[in-house]
Design a protein around this motif. Structure first.
Motif, mmCIF file in Angstrom:
data_model
loop_
_atom_site.group_PDB
_atom_site.id
_atom_site.type_symbol
_atom_site.label_atom_id
_atom_site.label_comp_id
_atom_site.label_asym_id
_atom_site.label_seq_id
_atom_site.Cartn_x
_atom_site.Cartn_y
_atom_site.Cartn_z
ATOM 1 N N GLN A 94 -4.324 0.194 -1.650
ATOM 2 C CA GLN A 94 -4.073 0.869 -0.376
ATOM 3 C C GLN A 94 -2.725 0.358 0.131
ATOM 4 O O GLN A 94 -2.478 -0.844 0.134
ATOM 5 C CB GLN A 94 -5.189 0.544 0.617
ATOM 6 N N LEU A 95 -1.835 1.258 0.521
ATOM 7 C CA LEU A 95 -0.501 0.881 0.980
ATOM 8 C C LEU A 95 -0.308 1.376 2.410
ATOM 9 O O LEU A 95 -0.588 2.538 2.704
ATOM 10 C CB LEU A 95 0.557 1.488 0.058
ATOM 11 N N LYS A 96 0.167 0.482 3.277
ATOM 12 C CA LYS A 96 0.453 0.842 4.666
ATOM 13 C C LYS A 96 1.895 0.483 4.973
ATOM 14 O O LYS A 96 2.363 -0.602 4.608
ATOM 15 C CB LYS A 96 -0.485 0.110 5.621
ATOM 16 N N VAL A 97 2.591 1.417 5.628
ATOM 17 C CA VAL A 97 3.985 1.212 5.986
ATOM 18 C C VAL A 97 4.170 1.664 7.434
ATOM 19 O O VAL A 97 3.684 2.731 7.815
ATOM 20 C CB VAL A 97 4.931 2.024 5.066
ATOM 21 N N ASN A 98 4.870 0.871 8.210
ATOM 22 C CA ASN A 98 5.229 1.219 9.587
ATOM 23 C C ASN A 98 6.738 1.187 9.726
ATOM 24 O O ASN A 98 7.389 0.315 9.134
ATOM 25 C CB ASN A 98 4.604 0.235 10.585
ATOM 26 N N SER A 99 7.283 2.116 10.509
ATOM 27 C CA SER A 99 8.721 2.157 10.681
ATOM 28 C C SER A 99 9.093 2.844 11.994
ATOM 29 O O SER A 99 8.217 3.304 12.721
ATOM 30 C CB SER A 99 9.352 2.895 9.496
ATOM 31 N N VAL A 100 10.396 2.957 12.256
ATOM 32 C CA VAL A 100 10.865 3.487 13.535
ATOM 33 C C VAL A 100 10.932 5.011 13.595
ATOM 34 O O VAL A 100 10.854 5.592 14.666
ATOM 35 C CB VAL A 100 12.237 2.888 13.930
ATOM 36 N N ASP A 101 11.123 5.680 12.433
ATOM 37 C CA ASP A 101 11.188 7.133 12.401
ATOM 38 C C ASP A 101 10.859 7.619 10.989
ATOM 39 O O ASP A 101 10.632 6.806 10.084
ATOM 40 C CB ASP A 101 12.556 7.650 12.866
ATOM 41 N N GLU A 102 10.814 8.944 10.785
ATOM 42 C CA GLU A 102 10.411 9.499 9.487
ATOM 43 C C GLU A 102 11.339 9.102 8.348
ATOM 44 O O GLU A 102 10.894 8.762 7.261
ATOM 45 C CB GLU A 102 10.342 11.029 9.564
ATOM 46 N N GLU A 103 12.651 9.177 8.577
ATOM 47 C CA GLU A 103 13.591 8.843 7.507
ATOM 48 C C GLU A 103 13.470 7.375 7.116
ATOM 49 O O GLU A 103 13.415 7.040 5.931
ATOM 50 C CB GLU A 103 15.028 9.159 7.921
#
Length: 135
Positions: A51-60
């Motif tokens: 299972q992989l989870k990624v968080n970021s500031v915007d779609e790109e």
């Protein structure tokens, strides 16, 4: 129809991915990375799931961070990705089920992602992303 194109030059490798929606775009990026790095003779057949989870500031940035996590996972675990199912996706986070096979090694190791070689856009047909890696 293949949802990605790989252009291999002497000093760089560029992956261009197209998809109707963002979920398909993320899944196609994983397929393209596997195609660029692994030949069929390098696959062990032993299955891998994570299972992989990624968080970021915007779609790109989320897409760029996802590529970074995929490369880290590939190199640390020695895996090729056979299926990516996006479980949850919004503008700032992604949760995905990753399936694959362990590999004996990589035919082509991708170098650092060139951030100047990253492009992401939405058009009337869907989404398009381009990534350039040093070799």
């Amino acid at each position: 129809m293949k949802s990605y194109e790989i252009v291999d030059k002497a000093d760089a490798l560029t992956i261009k991915v197209t998809a109707a929606n963002m979920e398909e775009l993320f899944a196609s990026v994983a397929k393209a990375i596997t195609h660029a790095m692994v030949g069929n003779d390098q696959i062990t057949g032993e299955r891998f799931e994570k299972q992989l989870k990624v968080n970021s500031v915007d779609e790109e940035t989320l897409l760029v961070d996802f590529v970074g996590k995929l490369l880290e996972l590939a190199y640390v675990e020695n895996v090729a990705f056979t299926n990516v199912s996006v479980d949850k996706l919004d503008n700032h986070s992604l949760s995905a089920s990753i399936e694959g096979c362990y590999v004996y090694g990589f035919g082509q190791e991708l170098g650092e992602l060139d951030l100047d070689g990253v492009a992401f856009r939405q058009n009337h047909e869907g989404f398009e992303a381009t990534f350039t890696f040093g070799l």
